[in-house]
Design a protein around this motif. Sequence first.
Motif, mmCIF file in Angstrom:
data_model
loop_
_atom_site.group_PDB
_atom_site.id
_atom_site.type_symbol
_atom_site.label_atom_id
_atom_site.label_comp_id
_atom_site.label_asym_id
_atom_site.label_seq_id
_atom_site.Cartn_x
_atom_site.Cartn_y
_atom_site.Cartn_z
ATOM 1 N N TRP A 32 26.510 -17.606 -55.119
ATOM 2 C CA TRP A 32 27.799 -17.239 -55.710
ATOM 3 C C TRP A 32 28.253 -18.299 -56.707
ATOM 4 C CZ3 TRP A 32 30.586 -12.794 -54.595
ATOM 5 C CH2 TRP A 32 30.087 -12.017 -53.545
ATOM 6 N N ASP A 33 29.012 -17.878 -57.705
ATOM 7 C CA ASP A 33 29.689 -18.801 -58.621
ATOM 8 C C ASP A 33 31.009 -19.168 -57.948
ATOM 9 O OD1 ASP A 33 31.030 -20.176 -60.580
ATOM 10 O OD2 ASP A 33 31.018 -18.525 -62.049
ATOM 11 N N LEU A 34 31.034 -20.298 -57.277
ATOM 12 C CA LEU A 34 32.198 -20.677 -56.471
ATOM 13 C C LEU A 34 33.443 -20.943 -57.306
ATOM 14 C CD1 LEU A 34 30.504 -22.918 -53.757
ATOM 15 C CD2 LEU A 34 30.944 -20.447 -53.749
ATOM 16 N N ARG A 38 37.616 -16.872 -54.699
ATOM 17 C CA ARG A 38 38.367 -17.593 -53.668
ATOM 18 C C ARG A 38 37.859 -17.085 -52.328
ATOM 19 N NH1 ARG A 38 44.323 -18.266 -54.446
ATOM 20 N NH2 ARG A 38 43.488 -19.905 -55.746
ATOM 21 N N MET A 39 37.378 -18.013 -51.509
ATOM 22 C CA MET A 39 36.838 -17.656 -50.203
ATOM 23 C C MET A 39 37.856 -17.933 -49.106
ATOM 24 S SD MET A 39 32.947 -19.060 -50.430
ATOM 25 C CE MET A 39 33.481 -20.722 -50.814
ATOM 26 N N HIS A 40 37.819 -17.089 -48.108
ATOM 27 C CA HIS A 40 38.675 -17.214 -46.936
ATOM 28 C C HIS A 40 37.783 -17.136 -45.702
ATOM 29 C CE1 HIS A 40 42.103 -16.412 -49.603
ATOM 30 N NE2 HIS A 40 41.291 -15.540 -50.159
ATOM 31 N N ALA A 138 39.697 -12.780 -55.502
ATOM 32 C CA ALA A 138 40.486 -13.494 -54.496
ATOM 33 C C ALA A 138 40.286 -12.927 -53.096
ATOM 34 C CB ALA A 138 41.967 -13.440 -54.865
ATOM 35 N N ALA A 139 39.347 -12.002 -52.938
ATOM 36 C CA ALA A 139 39.168 -11.314 -51.658
ATOM 37 C C ALA A 139 37.766 -11.529 -51.094
ATOM 38 C CB ALA A 139 39.447 -9.825 -51.837
ATOM 39 N N TRP A 150 27.504 -17.583 -45.250
ATOM 40 C CA TRP A 150 27.386 -16.293 -45.911
ATOM 41 C C TRP A 150 28.709 -15.942 -46.556
ATOM 42 C CZ3 TRP A 150 22.722 -13.705 -45.908
ATOM 43 C CH2 TRP A 150 21.748 -14.206 -45.052
ATOM 44 N N VAL A 151 28.649 -15.272 -47.708
ATOM 45 C CA VAL A 151 29.857 -14.867 -48.443
ATOM 46 C C VAL A 151 29.732 -13.395 -48.803
ATOM 47 C CG1 VAL A 151 31.240 -15.248 -50.540
ATOM 48 C CG2 VAL A 151 30.155 -17.192 -49.397
ATOM 49 N N ALA A 152 30.835 -12.681 -48.674
ATOM 50 C CA ALA A 152 30.899 -11.275 -49.090
ATOM 51 C C ALA A 152 32.259 -11.057 -49.743
ATOM 52 C CB ALA A 152 30.714 -10.337 -47.899
#
Length: 165
Positions: A32-34, A38-40, A138-139, A150-152
């Motif tokens: 991901w392009d951090l 925005r990660m939660h 942002a979600a 992991w990111v989704a």
Amino acid sequence: MVMIVLRRQVHKLTLHDAALGRMSAPRQVEEWDLGAIRMHPRFGVEQGRKDNGDLKVRAVDDMSWAPRSSGQSRKRARVESVNGHTAMPERISHDHLDQLACAMGWFVTVMGIVPGLFKADVSAAFRRVPLMPSHRWAACIAYAFDNRVWVAQHFACMFGATASV
């Protein structure tokens, strides 16, 4: 042991949401392009046992997690905060049944008939409401599974946001 089961179930629930089109398929954080998202945190909460004895887990997305500004330490934003990270600068208001009653009275006056109302219980109705593509940055959620992060990204409304209740 329970932590491993919780993490496995959170990953499985994320894959299920992705299969239903509610969110993207989870990818490792390095993909991901951090700077563009925005990660939660996403974590699992035990909700008892299924009929077969397996652990019943609910995925929780903490969308009230406040990112740190440079040089600030994370601290409680408000005493009323459930998780210690909620800070609401705006006042939020919601419609009430009183407004519906007034609208129904107006309808009877204008139309001369009583309106018909119905209620439907739609499975996962809130999760079917799409997010605007321009708001999806942002979600995003992040969680740990199998010694990786992991990111989704959510494509539909999620529980955990301020107005979810």
